[in-house]
Design an enzyme around this catalytic site. Structure first.
Site, PDB file in Angstrom:
ATOM      1  NE  ARG A 171      -3.589   0.070   2.432  1.00  0.00           N
ATOM      2  CZ  ARG A 171      -4.751   0.108   1.819  1.00  0.00           C
ATOM      3  NH1 ARG A 171      -5.215  -0.977   1.242  1.00  0.00           N
ATOM      4  NH2 ARG A 171      -5.476   1.204   1.781  1.00  0.00           N
ATOM      5  CD1 TRP A 214       2.660   5.429  -2.787  1.00  0.00           C
ATOM      6  CD2 TRP A 214       1.151   7.072  -2.649  1.00  0.00           C
ATOM      7  NE1 TRP A 214       2.525   5.998  -4.032  1.00  0.00           N
ATOM      8  CE2 TRP A 214       1.612   7.002  -3.971  1.00  0.00           C
ATOM      9  CE3 TRP A 214       0.200   8.037  -2.322  1.00  0.00           C
ATOM     10  CZ2 TRP A 214       1.153   7.855  -4.969  1.00  0.00           C
ATOM     11  CZ3 TRP A 214      -0.259   8.885  -3.313  1.00  0.00           C
ATOM     12  CH2 TRP A 214       0.217   8.784  -4.625  1.00  0.00           C
TER      13      TRP A 214
END
Ligand code: M6R
Length: 614
Positions: free
Chosen positions: A27, A74
């Site tokens: 992710r 992220w």
């Protein structure tokens, strides 16, 4: 984007949190961090880079706490760095928070807090949020749960958050809007994850928090869920997880991507198992049956998706129009949501998403629902937001896809969509029983044919070695294999960072042909079907300009083989089913090229598996 993990119970939290982060690294992997409640303090360890870097750093210190939260990032607000890594601690040092999502009004909240004397040590919206919650708590003189609730009613954006107070480490508060959050229920312990993989070995009982909900978690108590806006209590639904640990491990492969490429025969089979019934000459899809009248009378189908899932929609456009004679439009979720599209009452929207969490696809669904459309979802992750937001749907049964580059999810999506196209053709009386049966029979043997294509692995590896240093590549296809050209180009660029473009082969003359010289590899998807002769000419056009042709052809090919530099064979199949075979060599080609270029295939730069921000 971003993964969050939480634990509260009587075990050491650190190993659970770190293993959970490693499973959620798909992710985001810009930085990671943990916060542990120990000795009345919050111990925070964070590091830029992969989870293992943070783990090493933390293990050199005390990691004894049994309440903790963790995050793999992220980057959205602020570049990847130790400072911007989560968790973030509030100014008083009491609250600590991890967050997946984007707080859109963070700047105005930050300005307000600055005016009140708050200071900031990172560029993140998350640090603003934890301080805003603290500010609200002080203003209201209330408990953490209420402060989180009140603060979130003033937040604009998307979030899954996990927060605790160092003075009350026996409670973790979680909340969700737009980003996924799952709670695992153990005996005298609770787990939190962006998906269920961080706690699979501990419990199979899980609660998927819905948008607008929050919950208080203690090790032993019941999970109490309330609506953020109204503070109304909600009865939790406990789901029994079907996933097993083996399915999320590499199983001897160097990369998940290769494992997942090799899982495709099984993934396709699992996707049609129980639905495709060749002996009885029929297809049974419950989601479709439920809305059979709606599909029978549909005037138009709009398919919406992003990335690779958008390519499977493009394949489906050909199949639905061919077999069911329904007009189909394929829309990027991101474009559809911001247009003012005309949606009529007899339109059906089909949303396709591996993760079931893609923000743009989700927003497109919400918009279509608001306009009164029936929305059918095709997702791979059971219980995902999109699978819950749609009126009906069909799961692909590809199993967890961890590699960022989508492979088995794509072929499973195409499998579901192919069955739908066939079934709709039948429901709408558009084609003969013999044609329908021939397609069903052929689809049932596709897994065996995929296995056959996979046997070309070494041949494809050799070809990859010849082109690994290319700077550009062109992918050409026609008809139902034009989207495969797009998909091949996407695979190459996302994992090997070689610039690649997919084109309908006939479009080459309208521009891209100018790029062709002796350094340009051109991948031509040229199975023996209705477009074959035209593709033979396209190959010759490339060769006349000294381009290097890698052609995907059907076994026994007689013409392309004479002019292409390299051919990769697929077994003979019906034209409509060729995408399920032609895409396999393109996946392998990009995989080997990326490995030879020293790229991290499973974690390509700047990407994340699940794009939960727009
Ligand atoms: O989970 P989704 O299918 O909704 O994801 C859509 C895209 O983000 C995804 O397909 C992406 O393009 C892949 N990295 C492609 O390999």
């Amino acid at each position: 984007m971003c993964g969050i993990v939480g634990y509260i119970g009587d075990r050491k939290a650190f190993p659970i949190l770190v293993n959970g982060l490693k499973r959620l690294e798909y992710r985001g992997y810009d930085s990671s961090g943990v916060a542990l409640a120990q000795d009345g303090e919050i111990a925070v360890y964070k590091k830029q880079g992969m989870v293992v870097a943070m783990e090493e750093h933390a293990l050199a210190n005390n990691t004894s706490g049994s309440t903790g939260i963790a995050h793999t990032r992220w980057a959205t607000h602020g570049q990847p760095s130790d400072e911007n890594a989560h968790p973030h601690v509030s100014n008083s040092g009491n609250l600590v928070l991890v967050h997946n999502g984007i707080i859109e009004n963070y700047q105005s909240l930050k300005d307000l807090l600055k005016g009140k004397g708050y200071t900031f040590h990172s560029e993140t919206d998350t640090e603003v949020l934890v301080n805003f919650i603290e500010y609200v708590q002080k203003e209201e003189g209330c408990k953490l749960r209420k402060a989180v609730r009140l603060a979130l009613t003033q937040v604009i954006g998307a979030y899954a958050v996990c927060i605790y107070d160092k003075n009350r480490p026996e409670e973790i508060v979680v909340a969700k809007l737009g980003s996924p959050l799952v709670i695992g229920l153990g005996v005298n312990e609770k787990f939190v994850g962006s998906d269920a993989t961080p706690f699979l070995e501990y419990t199979k009982d899980a609660i998927y928090l819905e948008d607008g909900e929050m919950a208080c978690l203690t090790a032993e108590g019941e999970v109490s869920i309330r609506m953020i806006e109204s503070d109304v209590s909600v009865d939790p639904t406990i789901h029994a997880l079907q996933m097993d640990l083996e399915s999320i491990e590499k199983g001897g492969y160097d990369y998940f991507m290769m494992k997942e490429i090799y899982e495709q025969p099984r993934a396709i089979y699992d996707t049609f198992r129980g639905r495709l019934l060749p002996e009885q000459g029929m297809i049974k899809m419950s989601g479709l049956e439920e809305y059979a009248d709606k599909f029978r009378n549909a005037d138009r189908i709009i398919m919406t998706a992003c990335g690779t899932s958008w390519h499977s929609a493009l394949v489906a456009e050909y199949l639905f129009e061919e077999f069911a004679r329904i007009p189909v439009e394929v829309e990027y979720g991101s474009e559809f949501r911001y247009r003012n599209p005309i949606i009529r009452k007899n339109d059906i929207v089909i949303a396709i998403s591996q993760s079931g969490e893609t923000a743009d696809t989700l927003a497109a669904i919400k918009m279509a629902k608001a306009a009164g459309a029936m929305v059918f979802g095709i997702c791979n992750v059971p219980g995902s937001t999109i699978s819950r937001e749609t009126h009906a749907g069909a799961y692909t049964h590809a199993g967890p896809e961890i590699g960022v580059a989508s492979t088995k999810a794509f072929t499973s999506q195409v499998t579901v969509l192919t069955m739908m196209a066939l079934e709709l053709g039948k429901i709408r009386g558009e084609f003969s029983t013999s044609e329908y049966r021939a397609l069903i029979n052929e689809l049932s043997v596709i897994p065996k044919k995929v296995e056959k294509v996979l046997e070309s692995k070494e041949h494809i590896e050799k070809i990859s070695g010849l082109y690994k240093d290319a700077s550009n590549a062109l992918y050409l296809g026609r008809g139902v294999n034009f989207p495969i050209a797009l998909e091949g180009a996407l695979k190459l660029k996302e994992i090997s960072y070689i610039h690649a473009e997919g084109y309908p082969a006939a479009e080459m003359k309208h521009g891209p042909i100018a790029l062709i010289d002796e350094n340009m590899p051109v991948v031509v998807v040229a199975p023996n079907n209705g477009h074959y002769e035209k593709l033979v000419s396209n190959v010759q056009e490339v060769k006349a300009r000294e381009g290097k042709v890698i052609a995907i052809v059907t076994e026994g090919d007689t013409e392309v083989i004479n002019s292409a530099d390299h051919v990769i064979e697929i077994p003979e199949t019906l034209e409509a089913l060729t995408p399920l075979l032609t895409v396999i060599p393109l996946q392998l080609l990009s995989y080997y090229i990326a490995v030879m270029r020293g790229c991290d295939v499973d974690r390509p730069r700047n990407l994340a598996k699940s794009v939960t921000v727009e």
